[in-house]
Design an enzyme around this catalytic site. Sequence first.
Site, PDB file in Angstrom:
ATOM      1  N   ASP A  67      -0.178  14.904  33.914  1.00 58.46           N
ATOM      2  CA  ASP A  67       0.857  15.942  33.830  1.00 58.46           C
ATOM      3  C   ASP A  67       1.870  15.872  34.956  1.00 58.46           C
ATOM      4  O   ASP A  67       2.411  16.890  35.396  1.00 58.46           O
ATOM      5  CB  ASP A  67       0.218  17.353  33.788  1.00 58.46           C
ATOM      6  CG  ASP A  67      -0.731  17.502  32.620  1.00 58.46           C
ATOM      7  OD1 ASP A  67      -0.466  16.902  31.561  1.00 58.46           O
ATOM      8  OD2 ASP A  67      -1.752  18.202  32.771  1.00 58.46           O
TER       9      ASP A  67
ATOM     10  N   GLN B 143      -2.511  10.229  31.100  1.00 60.02           N
ATOM     11  CA  GLN B 143      -3.389  10.701  32.178  1.00 60.02           C
ATOM     12  C   GLN B 143      -2.842  10.224  33.549  1.00 60.02           C
ATOM     13  O   GLN B 143      -1.652  10.022  33.679  1.00 60.02           O
ATOM     14  CB  GLN B 143      -4.844  10.243  31.975  1.00 60.02           C
ATOM     15  CG  GLN B 143      -5.549  10.935  30.808  1.00 60.02           C
ATOM     16  CD  GLN B 143      -5.206  10.343  29.445  1.00 60.02           C
ATOM     17  OE1 GLN B 143      -5.356   9.163  29.229  1.00 60.02           O
ATOM     18  NE2 GLN B 143      -4.756  11.169  28.526  1.00 60.02           N
TER      19      GLN B 143
ATOM     20  N   GLY C  76      -0.483  14.908  26.702  1.00 63.15           N
ATOM     21  CA  GLY C  76       0.556  15.829  26.245  1.00 63.15           C
ATOM     22  C   GLY C  76       1.790  15.556  27.069  1.00 63.15           C
ATOM     23  O   GLY C  76       1.810  15.832  28.260  1.00 63.15           O
ATOM     24  N   HIS C  77       2.783  14.925  26.471  1.00 68.04           N
ATOM     25  CA  HIS C  77       3.985  14.522  27.188  1.00 68.04           C
ATOM     26  C   HIS C  77       5.168  15.335  26.669  1.00 68.04           C
ATOM     27  O   HIS C  77       5.453  15.310  25.474  1.00 68.04           O
ATOM     28  CB  HIS C  77       4.228  13.018  27.017  1.00 68.04           C
ATOM     29  CG  HIS C  77       3.110  12.175  27.575  1.00 68.04           C
ATOM     30  ND1 HIS C  77       3.019  10.823  27.399  1.00 68.04           N
ATOM     31  CD2 HIS C  77       2.031  12.522  28.327  1.00 68.04           C
ATOM     32  CE1 HIS C  77       1.929  10.366  28.020  1.00 68.04           C
ATOM     33  NE2 HIS C  77       1.315  11.387  28.576  1.00 68.04           N
TER      34      HIS C  77
ATOM     35  N   LYS D 216       5.333  12.289  33.146  1.00 71.32           N
ATOM     36  CA  LYS D 216       5.510  10.923  32.621  1.00 71.32           C
ATOM     37  C   LYS D 216       6.437  10.911  31.411  1.00 71.32           C
ATOM     38  O   LYS D 216       7.295  10.050  31.286  1.00 71.32           O
ATOM     39  CB  LYS D 216       4.140  10.328  32.234  1.00 71.32           C
ATOM     40  CG  LYS D 216       3.203  10.139  33.412  1.00 71.32           C
ATOM     41  CD  LYS D 216       1.843   9.630  32.980  1.00 71.32           C
ATOM     42  CE  LYS D 216       1.042  10.645  32.185  1.00 71.32           C
ATOM     43  NZ  LYS D 216       0.663  11.857  32.918  1.00 71.32           N
TER      44      LYS D 216
HETATM   45  P1  GDP Z   1       3.086  14.322  31.439  1.00 71.58           P
HETATM   46  O1  GDP Z   1       1.775  14.563  30.793  1.00 71.58           O
HETATM   47  O2  GDP Z   1       2.966  13.514  32.682  1.00 71.58           O
HETATM   48  O3  GDP Z   1       4.133  13.778  30.512  1.00 71.58           O
HETATM   49  O4  GDP Z   1       3.605  15.756  31.928  1.00 71.58           O
HETATM   50  P2  GDP Z   1       3.600  17.103  31.040  1.00 71.58           P
HETATM   51  O5  GDP Z   1       4.716  17.027  30.065  1.00 71.58           O
HETATM   52  O6  GDP Z   1       2.250  17.417  30.532  1.00 71.58           O
HETATM   53  O7  GDP Z   1       3.874  18.177  32.172  1.00 71.58           O
HETATM   54  C1  GDP Z   1       5.027  18.130  32.954  1.00 71.58           C
HETATM   55  C2  GDP Z   1       5.816  19.433  32.746  1.00 71.58           C
HETATM   56  O8  GDP Z   1       6.805  19.551  33.737  1.00 71.58           O
HETATM   57  C3  GDP Z   1       6.569  19.460  31.421  1.00 71.58           C
HETATM   58  O9  GDP Z   1       6.620  20.769  30.952  1.00 71.58           O
HETATM   59  C4  GDP Z   1       7.954  18.958  31.805  1.00 71.58           C
HETATM   60  O10 GDP Z   1       8.969  19.453  30.946  1.00 71.58           O
HETATM   61  C5  GDP Z   1       8.091  19.544  33.165  1.00 71.58           C
HETATM   62  N1  GDP Z   1       8.924  18.756  34.110  1.00 71.58           N
HETATM   63  C6  GDP Z   1       9.055  17.411  34.203  1.00 71.58           C
HETATM   64  N2  GDP Z   1       9.836  17.097  35.266  1.00 71.58           N
HETATM   65  C7  GDP Z   1      10.189  18.263  35.843  1.00 71.58           C
HETATM   66  C8  GDP Z   1      10.959  18.603  36.998  1.00 71.58           C
HETATM   67  O11 GDP Z   1      11.466  17.754  37.718  1.00 71.58           O
HETATM   68  N3  GDP Z   1      11.088  19.937  37.299  1.00 71.58           N
HETATM   69  C9  GDP Z   1      10.506  20.906  36.537  1.00 71.58           C
HETATM   70  N4  GDP Z   1      10.672  22.163  36.911  1.00 71.58           N
HETATM   71  N5  GDP Z   1       9.769  20.619  35.447  1.00 71.58           N
HETATM   72  C10 GDP Z   1       9.607  19.318  35.115  1.00 71.58           C
HETATM   73  P1  IMO Z   2      -1.346  13.506  30.263  1.00 70.02           P
HETATM   74  O1  IMO Z   2      -1.066  12.167  29.644  1.00 70.02           O
HETATM   75  C1  IMO Z   2      -4.116  16.016  32.478  1.00 70.02           C
HETATM   76  C2  IMO Z   2      -8.375  15.487  31.655  1.00 70.02           C
HETATM   77  C3  IMO Z   2      -9.107  16.615  30.970  1.00 70.02           C
HETATM   78  C4  IMO Z   2     -10.482  16.439  31.578  1.00 70.02           C
HETATM   79  C5  IMO Z   2     -10.623  14.919  31.682  1.00 70.02           C
HETATM   80  C6  IMO Z   2     -11.388  14.293  30.527  1.00 70.02           C
HETATM   81  O2  IMO Z   2      -0.694  14.634  29.582  1.00 70.02           O
HETATM   82  O3  IMO Z   2      -1.086  13.455  31.724  1.00 70.02           O
HETATM   83  P2  IMO Z   2     -10.754  13.794  27.996  1.00 70.02           P
HETATM   84  O4  IMO Z   2     -10.369  14.706  26.877  1.00 70.02           O
HETATM   85  O5  IMO Z   2      -9.742  12.744  28.298  1.00 70.02           O
HETATM   86  O6  IMO Z   2     -12.124  13.207  27.838  1.00 70.02           O
HETATM   87  O7  IMO Z   2     -10.866  14.757  29.287  1.00 70.02           O
HETATM   88  O8  IMO Z   2      -9.302  14.413  31.716  1.00 70.02           O
HETATM   89  N1  IMO Z   2      -7.177  14.986  30.938  1.00 70.02           N
HETATM   90  C7  IMO Z   2      -5.927  15.233  31.328  1.00 70.02           C
HETATM   91  N2  IMO Z   2      -5.452  16.007  32.343  1.00 70.02           N
HETATM   92  N3  IMO Z   2      -3.259  15.318  31.707  1.00 70.02           N
HETATM   93  C8  IMO Z   2      -3.727  14.531  30.713  1.00 70.02           C
HETATM   94  O9  IMO Z   2      -2.915  13.718  29.998  1.00 70.02           O
HETATM   95  C9  IMO Z   2      -5.105  14.489  30.458  1.00 70.02           C
HETATM   96  N4  IMO Z   2      -5.879  13.859  29.553  1.00 70.02           N
HETATM   97  C10 IMO Z   2      -7.143  14.158  29.882  1.00 70.02           C
HETATM   98  O10 IMO Z   2      -8.544  17.860  31.277  1.00 70.02           O
HETATM   99  O11 IMO Z   2     -10.497  16.947  32.890  1.00 70.02           O
HETATM  100 MG    MG Z   3       0.611  16.114  30.064  1.00 70.26          MG
END
Ligand code: GDP
Ligand code: IMO
Ligand code: MG
Length: 430
Positions: free
Chosen positions: A13, A224, A40-41, A16
Amino acid sequence: MANVVVIGSQWGDEGKGKIVDWLSERADVVVRFQGGHNAGHTLVIDGVSYKLSLLPSGVVRPGKLAIIGNGVVLDPHALVAEIDRLAGQGVEVTPRSLRIAENVSLILSLHRELDAFRESSNAGTRIGTTKRGIGPAYEDKVGRRAIRLMDLADLSTLKDKIERLLAHHNPLRRGLGVAEVDPAAIYEELASVADKVLPYMDIVWRILDGARREGKRILFEGAQGALLDIDHGTYPFVTSSNTVAGQAATGAGVGPGTLDYVLGITKAYTTRVGEGPFPTEQQNAVGDFLGTRGHEFGTVTGRKRRCGWFDAVLVRQTVRTGGINGIALTKLDVLDGLEEIKICVGYRLDGREIDYLPAAQAAQARVEPIYQTVEGWRETTAGARSWADLPAQAIKYVRLVEELIGAPVALLSTSPERDDTILVEDPFQD
Ligand code: GDP
Ligand code: IMO
Ligand code: MG
């Protein structure tokens, strides 16, 4: 021509999706190489939010080829649902724009059930998984009994493969006191989705080899983060795949020489979802501030993410284990307005100072962070699109992060919006 691997440098999170979407303008092909729909991207384009779990973040840009590599575990029903959901948002995914490796392993309902059962039982360690069946599906892959995408193309042999799989799962389920699985139900589950996913099936290693020879730019999208890596992460509180850059090669079917630049996506503070050690966690007003300002709720499960200060010890380590050449520093704007900011620069373990995260579970739980405190900034960095827009203290913070982790900032992100991104050094440049 340079190819770029994007990986998370923390516990996932990090942002990415946003960075891959931004970079994909410069790429021809975007490839997922591990994980599954536990990811979850989130992308935000002109105020519209797109949430991707299985599909590479390049799919929203017309004209790019999206690929799901062999290293992914694929839930075919989740794939179809995600494609339908995106169609509802006006993003068309067709077999021309998406190809899936024929040797990708499938996630079945029995994997989801086993994942959920283990998480809810008191025996064993609760990991806090996403309950998507990721772990059990990888177990079957390594156990050489997985059903793979190509198996759906030959329904005459599928029944035998299901029998083989259930010869493992039904005794296991009996032992756990869970109802056994009827092979006919699994057959139906797969046969009913075969026509919908088979049009996307292809020989991915060959497509990527061709793209490389034609000088096309390939962007590898990790899911991840390096601290969730099955080998290098906070075991056993990890996911079931390798999340470091080396996996991009095996998980897509290319040689390691294809990977020219590794970009580690790095949040300006730290978050984690699920159980496991988190030395800089702030279960206090600071954690609440970061969680609220950063909207730190899981994209996949909606769970509240745990929040804490930036941990330079961890990221310095993942720069090395992940093979990171430069980072994209995200969510700097979330720190706006803090009077002072802390950065973890070392650990104390049993009275000794150490500069790395030990591998033992008990030691990981015991390390205490040593902080350096720096002055914050009152101005806003949100939406900044050039260095010149950044307050001096924010620049100082970025420079300190670079120095402590031993890697330069190539990109800086200042909001969820695609274009609120500052390019410092182009990862695609040779
Ligand atoms: P990922 O799993 O690495 O793709 O990240 P996620 O999408 O799960 O979580 C990142 C969250 O931060 C998302 O809601 C993005 O829209 C948000 N985000 C990404 N870059 C920035 C930033 O520079 N500032 C803020 N405030 N939010 C951001
Ligand atoms: P993105 O790509 C954050 C965490 C779960 C748990 C552990 C194992 O959005 O960054 P799993 O279901 O993979 O067996 O769970 O890994 N986890 C993540 N945490 N971002 C993710 O993906 C994750 N995918 C799995 O919360 O701790
Ligand atoms: Mg994510």
